[in-house]
Write a protein that holds these residues in place. Structure first.
Motif, PDB file in Angstrom:
ATOM      1  N   ALA A  84       0.737  -1.373  -0.134  1.00 28.21           N
ATOM      2  CA  ALA A  84       0.008   0.039  -0.002  1.00 28.21           C
ATOM      3  C   ALA A  84       0.942   1.212  -0.074  1.00 28.21           C
ATOM      4  CB  ALA A  84      -1.053  -0.171   1.225  1.00 28.21           C
ATOM      5  N   VAL A  85       1.932   1.348   0.751  1.00 26.09           N
ATOM      6  CA  VAL A  85       2.842   2.534   0.768  1.00 26.09           C
ATOM      7  C   VAL A  85       3.637   2.555  -0.407  1.00 26.09           C
ATOM      8  CG1 VAL A  85       4.933   3.185   1.766  1.00 26.09           C
ATOM      9  CG2 VAL A  85       3.278   2.304   3.144  1.00 26.09           C
ATOM     10  N   GLU A  86       3.801   1.516  -1.166  1.00 31.16           N
ATOM     11  CA  GLU A  86       4.325   1.504  -2.520  1.00 31.16           C
ATOM     12  C   GLU A  86       3.468   2.187  -3.771  1.00 31.16           C
ATOM     13  OE1 GLU A  86       7.810   0.667  -4.910  1.00 31.16           O
ATOM     14  OE2 GLU A  86       7.823   0.430  -2.934  1.00 31.16           O
ATOM     15  N   VAL A  87       2.367   1.937  -3.560  1.00 30.83           N
ATOM     16  CA  VAL A  87       1.312   2.485  -4.344  1.00 30.83           C
ATOM     17  C   VAL A  87       1.145   4.070  -3.928  1.00 30.83           C
ATOM     18  CG1 VAL A  87      -1.195   2.758  -5.101  1.00 30.83           C
ATOM     19  CG2 VAL A  87      -0.007   0.506  -4.775  1.00 30.83           C
ATOM     20  N   ALA A  88       1.066   4.378  -2.625  1.00 32.47           N
ATOM     21  CA  ALA A  88       1.174   5.835  -2.303  1.00 32.47           C
ATOM     22  C   ALA A  88       2.262   6.839  -2.721  1.00 32.47           C
ATOM     23  CB  ALA A  88       0.759   6.043  -0.821  1.00 32.47           C
ATOM     24  N   ALA A  89       3.329   5.789  -2.688  1.00 35.28           N
ATOM     25  CA  ALA A  89       4.626   6.744  -3.192  1.00 35.28           C
ATOM     26  C   ALA A  89       4.754   6.868  -4.634  1.00 35.28           C
ATOM     27  CB  ALA A  89       5.539   5.942  -2.676  1.00 35.28           C
ATOM     28  N   ALA A  90       3.963   5.995  -5.407  1.00 40.74           N
ATOM     29  CA  ALA A  90       4.018   6.076  -6.786  1.00 40.74           C
ATOM     30  C   ALA A  90       3.874   7.576  -7.631  1.00 40.74           C
ATOM     31  CB  ALA A  90       3.216   5.146  -7.536  1.00 40.74           C
ATOM     32  N   ASP A  91       2.997   8.480  -6.796  1.00 40.42           N
ATOM     33  CA  ASP A  91       2.904   9.808  -7.306  1.00 40.42           C
ATOM     34  C   ASP A  91       3.741  10.539  -6.825  1.00 40.42           C
ATOM     35  OD1 ASP A  91       0.420   8.915  -8.785  1.00 40.42           O
ATOM     36  OD2 ASP A  91      -0.862   9.061  -7.093  1.00 40.42           O
ATOM     37  N   PHE A  92       4.608  10.357  -6.193  1.00 37.41           N
ATOM     38  CA  PHE A  92       5.432  11.263  -5.379  1.00 37.41           C
ATOM     39  C   PHE A  92       4.995  12.262  -4.511  1.00 37.41           C
ATOM     40  CE2 PHE A  92       7.395  10.083  -9.580  1.00 37.41           C
ATOM     41  CZ  PHE A  92       8.354   9.658  -9.324  1.00 37.41           C
ATOM     42  N   ALA A 143       8.320  -1.234  12.437  1.00 38.77           N
ATOM     43  CA  ALA A 143       8.072  -1.724  11.091  1.00 38.77           C
ATOM     44  C   ALA A 143       7.391  -0.769  10.144  1.00 38.77           C
ATOM     45  CB  ALA A 143       7.462  -3.403  11.091  1.00 38.77           C
ATOM     46  N   VAL A 144       6.498  -0.007  10.600  1.00 35.76           N
ATOM     47  CA  VAL A 144       5.622   1.124   9.780  1.00 35.76           C
ATOM     48  C   VAL A 144       7.127   2.187   9.410  1.00 35.76           C
ATOM     49  CG1 VAL A 144       4.390   3.033   9.997  1.00 35.76           C
ATOM     50  CG2 VAL A 144       3.595   0.585  10.907  1.00 35.76           C
ATOM     51  N   HIS A 153      10.142   4.773   5.514  1.00 37.99           N
ATOM     52  CA  HIS A 153      11.424   5.414   5.416  1.00 37.99           C
ATOM     53  C   HIS A 153      12.031   4.656   3.922  1.00 37.99           C
ATOM     54  CE1 HIS A 153      15.341   7.038   5.700  1.00 37.99           C
ATOM     55  NE2 HIS A 153      15.895   5.908   5.547  1.00 37.99           N
ATOM     56  N   SER A 154      11.805   3.493   3.821  1.00 39.37           N
ATOM     57  CA  SER A 154      12.264   2.795   2.625  1.00 39.37           C
ATOM     58  C   SER A 154      11.604   3.412   1.260  1.00 39.37           C
ATOM     59  CB  SER A 154      12.023   1.241   2.744  1.00 39.37           C
ATOM     60  OG  SER A 154      12.488   0.477   1.532  1.00 39.37           O
ATOM     61  N   ALA A 155      10.440   3.526   1.354  1.00 39.53           N
ATOM     62  CA  ALA A 155       9.518   3.973   0.181  1.00 39.53           C
ATOM     63  C   ALA A 155      10.159   5.554   0.047  1.00 39.53           C
ATOM     64  CB  ALA A 155       8.009   4.224   0.597  1.00 39.53           C
ATOM     65  N   ARG A 167      12.775   9.138  -3.952  1.00 42.67           N
ATOM     66  CA  ARG A 167      13.085  10.510  -3.503  1.00 42.67           C
ATOM     67  C   ARG A 167      13.676  11.001  -4.839  1.00 42.67           C
ATOM     68  NH1 ARG A 167      17.070  10.402   1.097  1.00 42.67           N
ATOM     69  NH2 ARG A 167      15.130  10.593   2.465  1.00 42.67           N
ATOM     70  N   ARG A 168      13.694  12.369  -5.130  1.00 40.23           N
ATOM     71  CA  ARG A 168      13.852  12.889  -6.366  1.00 40.23           C
ATOM     72  C   ARG A 168      15.498  13.661  -6.059  1.00 40.23           C
ATOM     73  NH1 ARG A 168       8.895  15.647  -9.507  1.00 40.23           N
ATOM     74  NH2 ARG A 168       7.624  13.757  -9.290  1.00 40.23           N
ATOM     75  N   ALA A 169      16.304  14.074  -7.249  1.00 39.96           N
ATOM     76  CA  ALA A 169      17.444  14.510  -7.081  1.00 39.96           C
ATOM     77  C   ALA A 169      17.290  16.041  -6.888  1.00 39.96           C
ATOM     78  CB  ALA A 169      18.084  14.322  -8.491  1.00 39.96           C
TER      79      ALA A 169
END
Length: 141
Positions: free
Chosen positions: A95-103, A126-127, A132-134, A139-141
């Motif tokens: 779910a976090v992966e999908v949330a992060a997909a839009d930046f 764990a949360v 943090h991993s996502a 992260r953008r340059a």
């Protein structure tokens, strides 16, 4: 009470429900989010053997449940009832992966993530690690 609240589904379907509900939580499923769901289902070992042709049907069924009275809670209950404890963190990570997909993560998405981690009783450490991993990966340059 919503009659789907006590429903159980396959592990793979439950993981898809988590991703789809996150994506729909802000009432706007973006192309990036939809692509990310497809990429996850097509590449992650947990989805080995899953018929990719079912993805749209599973997503639509999830959407029908969410649209019912108290549908969000019914979906969360279904996810929790359908996943073994060892996959709770996996569901949250997807779910976090999908949330992060839009930046950018919308308030409604943050609220859904909070509800998901609560219903799945995920350890706060764990949360933090998953989130943090996502952030690091997206992260953008």
């Amino acid at each position: 009470m919503n009659e789907t609240a006590d429903k159980t589904i396959s592990t793979q379907d439950a993981l898809i429900y988590a991703m789809v509900t996150l994506s729909a939580s802000d009432r706007q499923m973006t192309d990036r989010e939809l692509r990310k769901i497809g990429e996850v289902v097509g590449s992650m070992p947990i989805f080995a053997g899953f018929d990719d042709g079912r993805l749209i049907d599973v997503a639509e069924e999830c959407g029908r449940i969410v649209a019912e009275d108290d549908g969000l809670h019914a979906v969360l209950a279904t996810i929790a009832a359908s996943l073994p404890k060892r996959l709770h963190e996996t569901a949250y990570a997807l779910a976090v992966e999908v949330a992060a997909a839009d930046f950018h993560v919308e308030q409604e998405e943050l609220r859904f993530l909070q509800l998901l981690r609560d219903v799945l009783d995920i350890d706060p450490l764990a949360v933090a690690a998953i989130e943090h991993s996502a952030r690091v990966r997206y992260r953008r340059a």
